[in-house]
Design a protein around this motif. Structure first.
Motif, PDB file in Angstrom:
ATOM      1  N   GLU A 120      32.368  37.055  41.983  1.00 20.94           N
ATOM      2  CA  GLU A 120      32.612  35.621  41.814  1.00 20.94           C
ATOM      3  C   GLU A 120      34.073  35.284  42.113  1.00 20.94           C
ATOM      4  O   GLU A 120      34.367  34.263  42.745  1.00 20.94           O
ATOM      5  CB  GLU A 120      32.255  35.206  40.390  1.00 20.94           C
ATOM      6  CG  GLU A 120      30.763  35.247  40.101  1.00 20.94           C
ATOM      7  CD  GLU A 120      30.453  34.957  38.641  1.00 20.94           C
ATOM      8  OE1 GLU A 120      31.366  35.130  37.808  1.00 20.94           O
ATOM      9  OE2 GLU A 120      29.314  34.565  38.347  1.00 20.94           O
ATOM     10  N   LEU A 121      34.988  36.161  41.656  1.00 19.80           N
ATOM     11  CA  LEU A 121      36.413  35.952  41.905  1.00 19.80           C
ATOM     12  C   LEU A 121      36.710  36.035  43.404  1.00 19.80           C
ATOM     13  O   LEU A 121      37.446  35.197  43.945  1.00 19.80           O
ATOM     14  CB  LEU A 121      37.239  36.997  41.145  1.00 19.80           C
ATOM     15  CG  LEU A 121      38.761  36.949  41.378  1.00 19.80           C
ATOM     16  CD1 LEU A 121      39.345  35.630  40.876  1.00 19.80           C
ATOM     17  CD2 LEU A 121      39.437  38.141  40.694  1.00 19.80           C
ATOM     18  N   ALA A 122      36.154  37.031  44.074  1.00 20.04           N
ATOM     19  CA  ALA A 122      36.386  37.198  45.515  1.00 20.04           C
ATOM     20  C   ALA A 122      35.876  35.987  46.292  1.00 20.04           C
ATOM     21  O   ALA A 122      36.531  35.511  47.223  1.00 20.04           O
ATOM     22  CB  ALA A 122      35.703  38.476  46.012  1.00 20.04           C
ATOM     23  N   ALA A 123      34.700  35.487  45.910  1.00 23.00           N
ATOM     24  CA  ALA A 123      34.130  34.323  46.596  1.00 23.00           C
ATOM     25  C   ALA A 123      34.989  33.080  46.359  1.00 23.00           C
ATOM     26  O   ALA A 123      35.227  32.294  47.281  1.00 23.00           O
ATOM     27  CB  ALA A 123      32.705  34.080  46.118  1.00 23.00           C
ATOM     28  N   ALA A 124      35.462  32.913  45.136  1.00 21.92           N
ATOM     29  CA  ALA A 124      36.236  31.712  44.795  1.00 21.92           C
ATOM     30  C   ALA A 124      37.607  31.710  45.455  1.00 21.92           C
ATOM     31  O   ALA A 124      38.121  30.651  45.835  1.00 21.92           O
ATOM     32  CB  ALA A 124      36.373  31.605  43.283  1.00 21.92           C
ATOM     33  N   THR A 125      38.221  32.893  45.592  1.00 19.22           N
ATOM     34  CA  THR A 125      39.589  32.988  46.121  1.00 19.22           C
ATOM     35  C   THR A 125      39.621  33.400  47.590  1.00 19.22           C
ATOM     36  O   THR A 125      40.700  33.523  48.164  1.00 19.22           O
ATOM     37  CB  THR A 125      40.404  34.006  45.300  1.00 19.22           C
ATOM     38  OG1 THR A 125      39.775  35.299  45.389  1.00 19.22           O
ATOM     39  CG2 THR A 125      40.508  33.569  43.850  1.00 19.22           C
TER      40      THR A 125
END
Length: 279
Positions: free
Chosen positions: A146-151
């Motif tokens: 989720e972090l990789a997708a958001a950033t």
């Protein structure tokens, strides 16, 4: 992830960067326009010649007049074709060569995950992350995805895709293809549409050439062109509407989910508890 036992490397594939492909497509556009202008000019010449012949033979019986005009136009068409043959042939040959080169490079742009892993190959940060998440469980991996997708963190995304690639399919807390699509999906669709467009423009030039020389195109080639146009519309990377789907517009969702939306939805679905059995 691809099954290694079913994956064979295409060692003859040409390498082209995304900018190389865009430049080649721009050259194809230029050549196609030149060829089209040449053929249009010849058609205009034929139209003027027909009008002149029909005007000069106005007093002759219609059947005889039509026969004389047809024969005269056939001779004029052959002369125009002969005069422009070398120039048209040079353009269509270069069009074919450019399209063949782009087609060969297709092997390097099969999927967003392939592009993601290649783009981060040799990156030290990706290697460090891979070592840090070797023992991470599904909950942590899902959170990091989720972090990789958001950033839009490509190194983190590549490390995570490599990590879940070694897990059993049912144990994977997110879909690696969806995560890669967040990073490279738009570019992948653009380049794939460019590959199809290059092929279509070559076929259109060949069709126009045949129609000019013989007065009749190839039905098979016309079908190929129509199918390629449909594939381009389905990809829709350039924002062109897919007219074939307009009649289904009332049933379509109001918005199209982005790659990030899909991965978040997928993660929520995986985390959702199983429904209680009903008696």
């Amino acid at each position: 992830m691809p099954n290694p036992s079913k994956t064979k490397a295409n060692l003859g594939a040409a390498w082209m960067t995304d900018n190389d492909i865009r430049a080649a497509l721009a050259k194809i556009h230029h050549n196609r326009n030149q060829h089209d202008n040449m053929v249009r000019k010849a058609h205009s010449d034929l139209t003027r010649r027909r009008q002149q012949l029909e005007s000069s033979l106005d007093g002759i019986d219609k059947r005889d007049r039509d026969s004389m005009v047809t024969k005269a136009l056939a001779g004029h068409r052959n002369e125009l074709a002969r005069q422009s043959k070398d120039a048209r042939l040079a353009l269509t040959r270069e069009l074919s060569a450019l399209a063949d080169r782009i087609k060969s490079a297709e092997a390097h742009y099969r999927s967003p995950i392939q592009m993601l892993m290649r783009d981060t190959l040799g990156d030290e940060r990706r290697s460090r992350i891979q070592s840090q998440i070797e023992q991470s469980g599904p909950v942590e991996l899902a959170s990091l995805a989720e972090l990789a997708a958001a950033t839009r963190d490509k190194e983190l995304a590549a490390a995570l895709c490599g990590r879940v690639g070694g897990m059993k399919r049912d144990d994977r807390p997110f879909n690696a293809n969806e995560l890669a699509d967040v990073m490279f999906g738009e570019q992948h669709r653009e380049l794939n549409q460019a590959l199809i467009e290059a092929e279509r423009r070559v076929l259109e030039a060949l069709q126009a050439d045949q129609e000019f020389e013989t007065g009749k195109g190839s039905p098979h080639r016309a079908l190929q062109i129509a199918m390629l146009k449909k594939r381009e519309a389905e990809i829709g990377a350039y924002g062109d509407p897919a007219s074939d789907d307009e009649e289904d517009a009332d049933d379509a969702p109001a918005t199209i989910a982005t790659g990030e939306d899909r991965i978040v939805a997928g993660l929520k679905a995986r985390r959702a508890p199983e429904p209680e059995p009903t008696e």
